[in-house]
Motif scaffolding. Sequence first.
Motif, PDB file in Angstrom:
ATOM      1  N   ASN A  27       5.801 -10.883 -11.014  1.00 53.33           N
ATOM      2  CA  ASN A  27       7.093 -11.063 -11.201  1.00 53.33           C
ATOM      3  C   ASN A  27       7.379 -11.350 -12.768  1.00 53.33           C
ATOM      4  OD1 ASN A  27       7.749 -11.122  -8.716  1.00 53.33           O
ATOM      5  ND2 ASN A  27       7.407 -13.097  -8.373  1.00 53.33           N
ATOM      6  N   LEU A  28       6.035 -11.807 -13.528  1.00 57.49           N
ATOM      7  CA  LEU A  28       6.332 -12.096 -15.009  1.00 57.49           C
ATOM      8  C   LEU A  28       6.320 -10.561 -15.644  1.00 57.49           C
ATOM      9  CD1 LEU A  28       4.199 -14.939 -15.398  1.00 57.49           C
ATOM     10  CD2 LEU A  28       6.373 -15.239 -15.166  1.00 57.49           C
ATOM     11  N   GLY A  29       6.167  -9.588 -15.014  1.00 54.37           N
ATOM     12  CA  GLY A  29       6.092  -8.209 -15.733  1.00 54.37           C
ATOM     13  C   GLY A  29       4.866  -8.064 -16.662  1.00 54.37           C
ATOM     14  N   LEU A  30       3.689  -8.761 -16.055  1.00 50.04           N
ATOM     15  CA  LEU A  30       2.506  -8.428 -16.817  1.00 50.04           C
ATOM     16  C   LEU A  30       1.779  -6.891 -16.772  1.00 50.04           C
ATOM     17  CD1 LEU A  30       0.852 -11.651 -16.286  1.00 50.04           C
ATOM     18  CD2 LEU A  30       2.170 -10.984 -18.090  1.00 50.04           C
ATOM     19  N   ALA A  31       1.046  -6.391 -17.581  1.00 44.61           N
ATOM     20  CA  ALA A  31       0.307  -5.206 -17.351  1.00 44.61           C
ATOM     21  C   ALA A  31      -0.755  -5.315 -16.044  1.00 44.61           C
ATOM     22  CB  ALA A  31      -0.205  -4.879 -18.512  1.00 44.61           C
ATOM     23  N   PRO A  32      -0.905  -4.254 -15.366  1.00 43.86           N
ATOM     24  CA  PRO A  32      -1.812  -4.231 -14.198  1.00 43.86           C
ATOM     25  C   PRO A  32      -3.273  -4.990 -14.566  1.00 43.86           C
ATOM     26  CG  PRO A  32      -0.710  -2.248 -14.012  1.00 43.86           C
ATOM     27  CD  PRO A  32      -0.108  -3.008 -15.482  1.00 43.86           C
ATOM     28  N   GLU A  33      -3.920  -4.552 -15.766  1.00 44.14           N
ATOM     29  CA  GLU A  33      -5.219  -4.998 -16.189  1.00 44.14           C
ATOM     30  C   GLU A  33      -5.212  -6.408 -16.232  1.00 44.14           C
ATOM     31  OE1 GLU A  33      -3.640  -2.925 -18.619  1.00 44.14           O
ATOM     32  OE2 GLU A  33      -3.718  -1.193 -16.954  1.00 44.14           O
ATOM     33  N   GLN A  34      -3.866  -6.828 -16.990  1.00 40.05           N
ATOM     34  CA  GLN A  34      -3.926  -8.552 -17.141  1.00 40.05           C
ATOM     35  C   GLN A  34      -3.866  -9.104 -15.690  1.00 40.05           C
ATOM     36  OE1 GLN A  34      -0.708  -8.535 -19.958  1.00 40.05           O
ATOM     37  NE2 GLN A  34      -1.303 -10.639 -20.848  1.00 40.05           N
ATOM     38  N   ILE A  35      -3.188  -8.475 -15.009  1.00 36.64           N
ATOM     39  CA  ILE A  35      -2.829  -9.083 -13.565  1.00 36.64           C
ATOM     40  C   ILE A  35      -4.339  -9.256 -13.005  1.00 36.64           C
ATOM     41  CG2 ILE A  35      -1.783  -9.067 -11.378  1.00 36.64           C
ATOM     42  CD1 ILE A  35       0.574  -7.392 -12.714  1.00 36.64           C
ATOM     43  N   ARG A  36      -5.022  -8.369 -12.894  1.00 38.20           N
ATOM     44  CA  ARG A  36      -6.052  -8.241 -12.344  1.00 38.20           C
ATOM     45  C   ARG A  36      -7.052  -9.195 -12.802  1.00 38.20           C
ATOM     46  NH1 ARG A  36      -8.876  -7.717  -7.925  1.00 38.20           N
ATOM     47  NH2 ARG A  36      -7.344  -5.987  -7.492  1.00 38.20           N
ATOM     48  N   ALA A  37      -7.137  -9.350 -14.185  1.00 39.52           N
ATOM     49  CA  ALA A  37      -7.832 -10.395 -14.624  1.00 39.52           C
ATOM     50  C   ALA A  37      -7.545 -11.880 -14.299  1.00 39.52           C
ATOM     51  CB  ALA A  37      -7.975 -10.350 -16.229  1.00 39.52           C
ATOM     52  N   ARG A  38      -6.088 -12.271 -14.246  1.00 39.31           N
ATOM     53  CA  ARG A  38      -5.709 -13.517 -13.714  1.00 39.31           C
ATOM     54  C   ARG A  38      -5.903 -13.504 -12.350  1.00 39.31           C
ATOM     55  NH1 ARG A  38      -0.170 -15.270 -16.299  1.00 39.31           N
ATOM     56  NH2 ARG A  38      -0.605 -15.019 -18.486  1.00 39.31           N
ATOM     57  N   VAL A  39      -5.989 -12.634 -11.706  1.00 43.45           N
ATOM     58  CA  VAL A  39      -6.180 -13.015 -10.077  1.00 43.45           C
ATOM     59  C   VAL A  39      -7.489 -13.262  -9.891  1.00 43.45           C
ATOM     60  CG1 VAL A  39      -6.296 -11.794  -8.121  1.00 43.45           C
ATOM     61  CG2 VAL A  39      -4.214 -11.620  -9.387  1.00 43.45           C
ATOM     62  N   ASP A  40      -8.469 -12.351 -10.642  1.00 42.14           N
ATOM     63  CA  ASP A  40      -9.738 -12.724 -10.364  1.00 42.14           C
ATOM     64  C   ASP A  40     -10.302 -14.250 -10.960  1.00 42.14           C
ATOM     65  OD1 ASP A  40     -10.006 -10.554  -9.237  1.00 42.14           O
ATOM     66  OD2 ASP A  40     -11.030  -9.293 -11.252  1.00 42.14           O
ATOM     67  N   SER A  41      -9.820 -14.565 -12.120  1.00 44.44           N
ATOM     68  CA  SER A  41     -10.072 -15.865 -12.479  1.00 44.44           C
ATOM     69  C   SER A  41      -9.541 -16.960 -11.779  1.00 44.44           C
ATOM     70  CB  SER A  41      -9.829 -16.071 -13.868  1.00 44.44           C
ATOM     71  OG  SER A  41      -8.470 -16.531 -14.201  1.00 44.44           O
ATOM     72  N   ALA A  42      -8.302 -16.736 -11.364  1.00 39.59           N
ATOM     73  CA  ALA A  42      -7.788 -17.886 -10.212  1.00 39.59           C
ATOM     74  C   ALA A  42      -8.796 -17.926  -9.066  1.00 39.59           C
ATOM     75  CB  ALA A  42      -6.239 -17.155  -9.748  1.00 39.59           C
ATOM     76  N   LEU A  43      -8.961 -16.648  -8.415  1.00 38.48           N
ATOM     77  CA  LEU A  43      -9.928 -16.764  -7.262  1.00 38.48           C
ATOM     78  C   LEU A  43     -11.047 -17.679  -7.605  1.00 38.48           C
ATOM     79  CD1 LEU A  43      -9.578 -13.136  -5.792  1.00 38.48           C
ATOM     80  CD2 LEU A  43      -9.028 -15.282  -4.388  1.00 38.48           C
ATOM     81  N   ASP A  44     -11.537 -17.442  -8.542  1.00 38.60           N
ATOM     82  CA  ASP A  44     -12.985 -18.315  -9.061  1.00 38.60           C
ATOM     83  C   ASP A  44     -12.740 -19.738  -8.824  1.00 38.60           C
ATOM     84  OD1 ASP A  44     -14.588 -16.105  -8.846  1.00 38.60           O
ATOM     85  OD2 ASP A  44     -14.387 -15.624 -11.090  1.00 38.60           O
ATOM     86  N   THR A  45     -11.558 -19.945  -9.725  1.00 39.86           N
ATOM     87  CA  THR A  45     -11.036 -21.369  -9.997  1.00 39.86           C
ATOM     88  C   THR A  45     -10.839 -22.119  -8.680  1.00 39.86           C
ATOM     89  OG1 THR A  45      -9.924 -20.858 -11.906  1.00 39.86           O
ATOM     90  CG2 THR A  45      -9.723 -22.928 -11.105  1.00 39.86           C
ATOM     91  N   VAL A  46     -10.442 -21.559  -7.582  1.00 42.07           N
ATOM     92  CA  VAL A  46     -10.268 -22.041  -6.282  1.00 42.07           C
ATOM     93  C   VAL A  46     -11.499 -21.755  -5.559  1.00 42.07           C
ATOM     94  CG1 VAL A  46      -7.831 -22.202  -6.506  1.00 42.07           C
ATOM     95  CG2 VAL A  46      -8.908 -20.310  -5.333  1.00 42.07           C
ATOM     96  N   GLY A  47     -12.263 -21.021  -5.797  1.00 39.46           N
ATOM     97  CA  GLY A  47     -13.514 -20.711  -5.114  1.00 39.46           C
ATOM     98  C   GLY A  47     -13.517 -20.095  -3.553  1.00 39.46           C
ATOM     99  N   MET A  48     -12.307 -18.879  -3.980  1.00 41.75           N
ATOM    100  CA  MET A  48     -12.210 -18.224  -2.749  1.00 41.75           C
ATOM    101  C   MET A  48     -12.264 -16.604  -3.118  1.00 41.75           C
ATOM    102  SD  MET A  48     -10.983 -19.915  -0.267  1.00 41.75           S
ATOM    103  CE  MET A  48      -9.939 -18.844   0.572  1.00 41.75           C
ATOM    104  N   ARG A  49     -13.349 -16.270  -4.027  1.00 49.97           N
ATOM    105  CA  ARG A  49     -13.495 -15.040  -4.447  1.00 49.97           C
ATOM    106  C   ARG A  49     -14.030 -13.997  -3.033  1.00 49.97           C
ATOM    107  NH1 ARG A  49     -14.382 -13.008  -9.717  1.00 49.97           N
ATOM    108  NH2 ARG A  49     -14.222 -10.794  -9.603  1.00 49.97           N
ATOM    109  N   ALA A  50     -14.692 -14.728  -2.368  1.00 50.61           N
ATOM    110  CA  ALA A  50     -15.421 -13.968  -1.209  1.00 50.61           C
ATOM    111  C   ALA A  50     -14.063 -13.567  -0.186  1.00 50.61           C
ATOM    112  CB  ALA A  50     -16.355 -14.762  -0.462  1.00 50.61           C
ATOM    113  N   TYR A  51     -12.857 -14.308  -0.265  1.00 51.42           N
ATOM    114  CA  TYR A  51     -11.744 -13.953   0.800  1.00 51.42           C
ATOM    115  C   TYR A  51     -10.512 -13.017   0.059  1.00 51.42           C
ATOM    116  CZ  TYR A  51     -13.913 -17.719   3.126  1.00 51.42           C
ATOM    117  OH  TYR A  51     -14.849 -18.442   4.006  1.00 51.42           O
TER     118      TYR A  51
END
Lengths: 289, 286, 276
Positions: free
Chosen positions: B118-142
């Motif tokens: 929704n913020l209109g970020l570039a795809p690579e940037q979104i991917r990086a943020r999603v991965d780091s957010a998943l790591d932060t909450v410990g849900m990478r495996a899901y």
Amino acid sequence: MSTKLEVKNVSYEYSPNTPFAASALTDVSCAFEAGMITGLIGHTGSGKSTLVQMLNGLLRPVSGQILLDGRDIWENPKQLSRVRYRVGLVFQYPEYQLFEETVSADIAYGPKNMGLDGAEIDARVREAAEFVGLEADLLDKSPFELSGGQKRRVAIAGILAMRPEVLVLDEPAAGLDPIGRETIFDAVRAYQQAREATVIIVSHSMEDMAKYAERLVVMSESRVILAGTPDEIFRRADLLCSIGLDVPQITRTMMRLSELGLPCRTDIFTIEAAKEEILRLWGKERENA
Amino acid sequence: MTDPYLQIENLSFSYPAQGEGEAAPVLHGLNLQIERGSFVAVLGRNGSGKSTLAKLLGMILTPTSGKIRMGGKEITDPALTEDELFALRAGVGMVFQNPDNQLVATIVEEDIAFGPENLGLAPEQIRARVDSALDTVGMRAYAKHAPHQLSGGQKQRIAIAGVIAMRPECILFDESTAMLDPTGRAEVMQTVLALNKEGITEIFITHNMNEAVLADRVLVMDEGRIVLDGTPKEVFAQADTLRGCGLGVPQVTELFEVLRQQGLPVGEPVISEEEGAERLYALLNQ
Amino acid sequence: MLKDITLGQYFPGNSILHRLDPRVKIVLTVLYIVALFLAKSMLSFVFILCVTVLLVLLSRINLRVILKGMKPILFIMVFTMILNLFFTRGEGEPLVHVAFVRIYREGITTAVYMLVRIVCLLAGTSILLTYTTSPITLTDGIEQLLAPLSVLHVPVHEFAMMMTIALRFIPTLIEETDKIMSAQKARGADFTSGSLLHRVRALIPILIPLFVSAFRRADELAIAMECRCYRGGAGRTRMNRLHMHIRDYGALVCMVLFGAGIVVLNIYTSRIGYGL
């Protein structure tokens, strides 16, 4: 003491013969004593919600029996609706099942299905509303105008109005604030005492169970692993911790105290008992000094 | 040294009158400052106004009167344009009560991507943020799971990940643990504490005192006003006021209170079992 | 129980079919359906069966799962077969003639063809689309295939978002329906006996709570989406952009060849006189 409801070697499986098959109950046996409040505890997925739905015949055991007053509830499947009036089941978040235009009509839904006459239904609605502490002026309102806590009480009254001999509640206080919790448990206790009903409360709050339950059944991984009086159960606080249950903070404090090297009781689960124990130890300390 | 992130001045709110009824006031002239990077718990019974406060801070409601400044910007300025509001929203994340009703997508990682998209970020940037957010909450495996396959606590962690992927300065938790079982609560609380360590300002609305104990500061609300404000220890020492607000105190705090009434020299109030046990040990082993 | 329905469900995997571009899969499905209805002869139906079996193998989804997914429409299949069996008039003598019932050779072949067609239609489309494509990718595919239409003010993004949300909440609402049904049963509700009117009325205690809850969910979700800065399709980007790979072009070529094969087989069989 007599057994009101007995679960005998019951097993159950969800979605049998599919890739999603999962065992929900494995050879479960336990007994619920007449006129007592029994707490059924276990973490999510331990099988307690499945067991609860067996008690009034909503789910049919793959094997084993559910005995109400010594008779198998599946003996005559056509009579199951009678069993459901005798074993009243309140689901989790029951306020999401309200549907009638007025509170009183909603409470009357169960009694109406029982085929009672108008006067009797009225009397039961009023009685049930009183048990849960709903003021009379709320009865003509729409249930959707009420607060969350009030809706919860209307839903519970809907079951109480059937005057079940056995009242089963699945997490009746979930999501409520301390006052809301107390109101619900007080209502349940009032009904139990007035009707000499057998009550089964599913909960993962050990603090509430320590306060209200007279017997406890502990489930873990589809099995019953402990059953007995709260004293007997809380004596096994270490076991309860190991299966992921939350023992009351007061129990954990006493356990920690004993770990520190003070010889004290650890089967303590109310503040009153902890106070007694500390005062006893304090008295001893004074004597020695 | 103060660095206020949130400043509330004389904030009032009433729900509009329905039919012939009067407008029901929910908040009465609230004044409050919250430090950047702090973890503040707001305690109160149902109807105390705590959720309304959360909705005002989350820009879901507009106040009847008063001002809210967040991160130096006034979010209650009626002259704010749509675009300015949009930018402000990105800075404040909200996690709600029902974990089911805040996940949008059918795949966990797609859901976390929703905000950054929704913020209109570039795809690579979104991917990086999603991965780091998943790591932060410990849900990478899901990452590839569907939300309905997860437990309540896991869903709530995904909701939190969806919020942190937007890199907010502040997260509001509106009774985010109320519908969870003890395991779920513990998972969420762990995540909440970890995020606070990373410098995110957190406002945590709850009626569970065992959770409030973990905060740096506890506010107790009742009838639209702030009744108590202080560190958990200071607040839970006021057992009678808390009970008057329909709340309780942690069991160990209550134990010390009754022991004090019995004439035992137990000293200051305690809020954690660890400290309680140590103090009792010292007392009984002189 | 409602939860046991598998038709229309996604089975995660990593087969070649799973990895195809969703846009390609939608086009493939359309071509596949066209091919099915072009088939007119024994040989072309055999060919279709072979290709469908090949698709099943490629998807690496258990055949039993696929067959189980067809159970809900078993009735329609049998019904269609019976209709075709009894009402197809053929040339020459009927094979069976009892009272007013006449069964012709053509009736049997049409019935079998119909069955093959329905089974392949279901197996093929569910394997090509629903079983191997996550609903969200499918929605993306539709959104991007239809994107040119937004120039004509067709609300393509809104439509796709609605689909996504519907897909997201179907399992939740099914679970909720199950729960409400059980809860009303516990209050003595009876959904299985009595007149039709009685049964329809018995649904009210389920439908009202379900609607109330759906509206509440919609309301909360709308707020949650707004808090996550959603304001429609404008200015929105996507994490996963779709890219065509060699395998996608290959799949398209294969499907066109499949359609052509069926046409050729139709012509061939009509030449040698083995038509319908």
